[in-house]
Enzyme design. Structure first.
Site, PDB file in Angstrom:
ATOM      1  N   GLY A 546       0.813  -1.214   0.000  1.00 49.68           N
ATOM      2  CA  GLY A 546       0.000   0.000   0.000  1.00 49.68           C
ATOM      3  C   GLY A 546       0.843   1.258   0.000  1.00 49.68           C
ATOM      4  N   HIS A 547       1.912   1.272   0.804  1.00 48.18           N
ATOM      5  CA  HIS A 547       2.805   2.440   0.816  1.00 48.18           C
ATOM      6  C   HIS A 547       3.491   2.625  -0.535  1.00 48.18           C
ATOM      7  CE1 HIS A 547       2.257   2.112   5.185  1.00 48.18           C
ATOM      8  NE2 HIS A 547       2.734   3.340   5.265  1.00 48.18           N
ATOM      9  N   GLU A 548       3.869   1.527  -1.168  1.00 52.81           N
ATOM     10  CA  GLU A 548       4.532   1.630  -2.470  1.00 52.81           C
ATOM     11  C   GLU A 548       3.577   2.158  -3.533  1.00 52.81           C
ATOM     12  OE1 GLU A 548       7.285   1.686  -5.352  1.00 52.81           O
ATOM     13  OE2 GLU A 548       7.613   1.378  -3.207  1.00 52.81           O
TER      14      GLU A 548
END
Length: 610
Positions: A546-548
């Site tokens: 999700g962060h990527e």
């Protein structure tokens, strides 16, 4: 509490019999009255009551003793006056010394550092004012307008798209009604076809709204807002659909039990309790099916008690050979009754005011979308009314934090990145407008690494301020304003993450709503099937992914730096929990802050420059 901790510390060190620590707060007049009453009651009952010292009760000034005070209170007051009188009779002023620790000492009970919070804002205000004065001197305008102008580009596009995105999340409600009306073991029940349909819709929904900013060629500021809102709504939609799907299966199973003769063996199995006592980030000591075992023990205990009661009622009646059959029948009835109780309890909110399916309304869905939480529940604790003063102050603080973030980006982040990009790739590359033939000569590898290291060092302090402001604007002010607006009573959006000693602890305390979502819908859902270790890795994998996605959409580059850095937290945590490092809280907290500050600057530099 301070005196107790002081006695313990003194006994351990062996240097002092009594150590005084800074008190956490001063007692008010009502508390002084309570102490006096307690002392009076203690004197009447013949028990000795320990009263706090004067330094613990007030700021050192004498408190008048009422005429009807108990004798014990008058005696203490008289002793204090005598001691002060003896001190005043000394020729030279005497300083009172005692064995005490400083406010910042780890053994101190003092916890009020609100003044430093005020100092933080004063420092930011000074920085903003001096920056504005410098800009007026250089350009004639108080602020630069590069980023500010981006906020108004295609603003109506953003508003319409965000409204449609919120509206499309409501598809889950009619879908769920279809799944609920499907007959038991039908193709469209939640466990057979509903879960797959909902999952496919969520994937398609996410892909659509991630692609919209790219198709419409939005600015990065609009893209950041829509992407973050997309992630929040995705988690809300997933939690609402999957929790209500679980409730629909529970309701179907409860209805099937109305006719036990038509039930299958699987319908009579005990209700499974997901592991909730162990959190994702703790080293739990309970077995995997601890709650399930407690449930079986409870059933066995109740069944045993009722069987014993029935045996006593029969007395000395002769056995006709059907005793075992009756006992087995009674146990089966008791198991069925307890199963009904467990299923019915699951369909009711913990506060007992709402029960499934009465929550399946449009107003309930809208309320959940606005509430500052990612995990759906049938009912939430609420405050009595809206504190409008608190709400307005938090809204003002949101815009104030965004303004400060813009100033920091304009003055201290963007110029450094533009300069580094020019030195690495030439001015044409920084403008992204010229062909490769017009680029300046690229620097050597050593020079490139030196430029990258210099850029990271220059960005350390701005990104530390940015990190703190992002934390405040999201978890303290934005979520606090939503909580105040919806009368949402649970304001525990973060814990003391600043004292974290490893990344596991930070991920648990920095973002409580996301942590609760991952623990409930990823870890607890996958652990029964793949085990605790694999469930933990999967949870970190989804979080890193999700962060990527967020970083790739913002920078329009798919590099994987954020994903790799987040997955590296697992081996780092394993290293920090070894016997050589574990327990060194100050050292681990220093390492945490250093890695946090350097990591933010490093990731930004890599995404922009590499």
């Amino acid at each position: 509490m301070a005196s107790t901790a002081a006695d313990t510390s003194g006994s351990v060190n062996g240097n002092h019999d009594h150590v005084l620590r800074p008190r956490p707060r001063k007692l008010g007049q009502s508390q002084l009255s309570a102490v006096s009453n307690a002392s009076s009651m203690g004197g009447q009952n013949g028990h000795h009551v320990l009263l706090p010292s004067e330094s613990d009760m007030n700021s050192g000034r004498s408190t008048p003793v009422p005429q009807d005070a108990p004798p014990s209170v008058k005696s203490i007051s008289s002793a204090k006056k005598t001691a002060r009188a003896e001190q005043r009779r000394r020729i030279f002023p005497t300083i009172e010394y005692a064995s005490r620790v400083s406010h910042f000492d780890p053994n101190s009970d003092y916890r009020d550092f609100h003044g430093f919070f005020n100092l933080f804002w004063i420092g930011l205000a000074i920085m903003a004012i001096t920056t504005m004065l410098r800009n007026i001197k250089d350009t004639g305008y108080p602020m630069r307008v590069e980023i500010w102008s981006l906020f108004t580009v295609k603003l109506w596009h953003l508003a319409i798209a965000d409204f449609l995105m919120v509206a499309t999340t409501a598809v889950s409600l009619p879908l769920h009604r279809i799944f609920r009306k499907s007959p038991h073991n039908g193709l469209l029940t939640w466990k057979r076809g509903g879960m797959a349909i909902q999952s496919i819709y969520q994937v398609a929904w996410l892909a659509l709204w991630i692609a919209v900013p790219f198709v419409l060629d939005w600015t990065w500021t609009a893209q950041v807002f829509l992407l973050l809102h997309t992630m929040v709504l995705l988690m809300k939609m997933h939690s609402w659909a999957f929790y209500n799907g679980h409730l629909s299966e529970t309701e179907k199973r409860l209805r099937v039990l109305d006719n036990p003769s038509a039930t299958s063996a699987g319908d009579l199995d005990p209700a499974y309790f997901y592991p909730t006592s162990e959190s994702l980030m703790h080293d739990g000591h309970q077995p995997q099916h601890h709650q399930h075992q407690l449930q079986r023990d409870r059933r066995a205990s109740i069944s045993k008690d009722k069987t014993a009661d029935k045996s006593e009622q029969k007395g000395q009646q002769p056995s006709n050979g059907n005793g075992n059959d009756n006992s087995n029948g009674n146990e089966a009835d008791e198991e069925l009754s307890l199963l009904r109780e467990d299923l019915a309890r699951e369909l009711t909110s913990p506060m007992g005011n709402v029960a499934y399916p009465r929550n399946l309304t449009w107003s309930n869905c809208l309320d959940f979308l606005v509430c500052p939480t990612l995990c759906y529940e049938l009912e939430y604790p609420r405050t009595e009314k809206i504190d409008w003063q608190n709400l307005i102050s938090k809204i003002v603080a949101v815009f104030g934090c965004i303004s400060l973030l813009t100033v920091i980006s304009e003055e201290f982040i963007l110029p450094i990145l533009v300069d580094a990009s020019t030195r690495l790739h030439g001015p044409a590359a920084s403008a992204a407008a010229a062909s490769s033939s017009s680029l300046l000569a690229r620097p050597s590898t050593a020079e490139s690494l030196l430029i990258l290291a210099e850029t990271i060092s220059w960005l350390l302090f701005p990104f530390m301020l940015t990190f703190l402001l992002v934390f405040l604007v999201i978890f303290e002010y934005a979520l606090g304003a939503c909580a105040e607006l919806t009368c949402f009573a649970d304001r525990h959006f973060y814990s003391d993450w600043w004292n974290s000693t490893d990344w596991m602890e930070f991920s648990r305390e920095w973002n409580v709503p996301v942590y609760s979502f991952l623990r409930r819908h990823v870890y607890s859902a996958s652990r029964p099937h793949i085990g605790r270790t694999c469930a933990t890795v999967i949870t970190f994998f989804i979080s890193a992914l999700g962060h990527e996605v967020v970083m790739a959409c913002i920078t329009k580059k798919l590099r994987g730096y954020g994903f790799i850095c987040q997955m590296l937290q697992l081996p780092i945590v394993m290293l920090q929990r070894t016997q050589w490092v574990r327990g060194r809280k100050t050292l681990n907290n220093v390492f945490f802050w250093i890695s946090m500050i350097i990591g933010l600057s490093l990731i930004c530099s890599l995404y922009v420059l590499v």
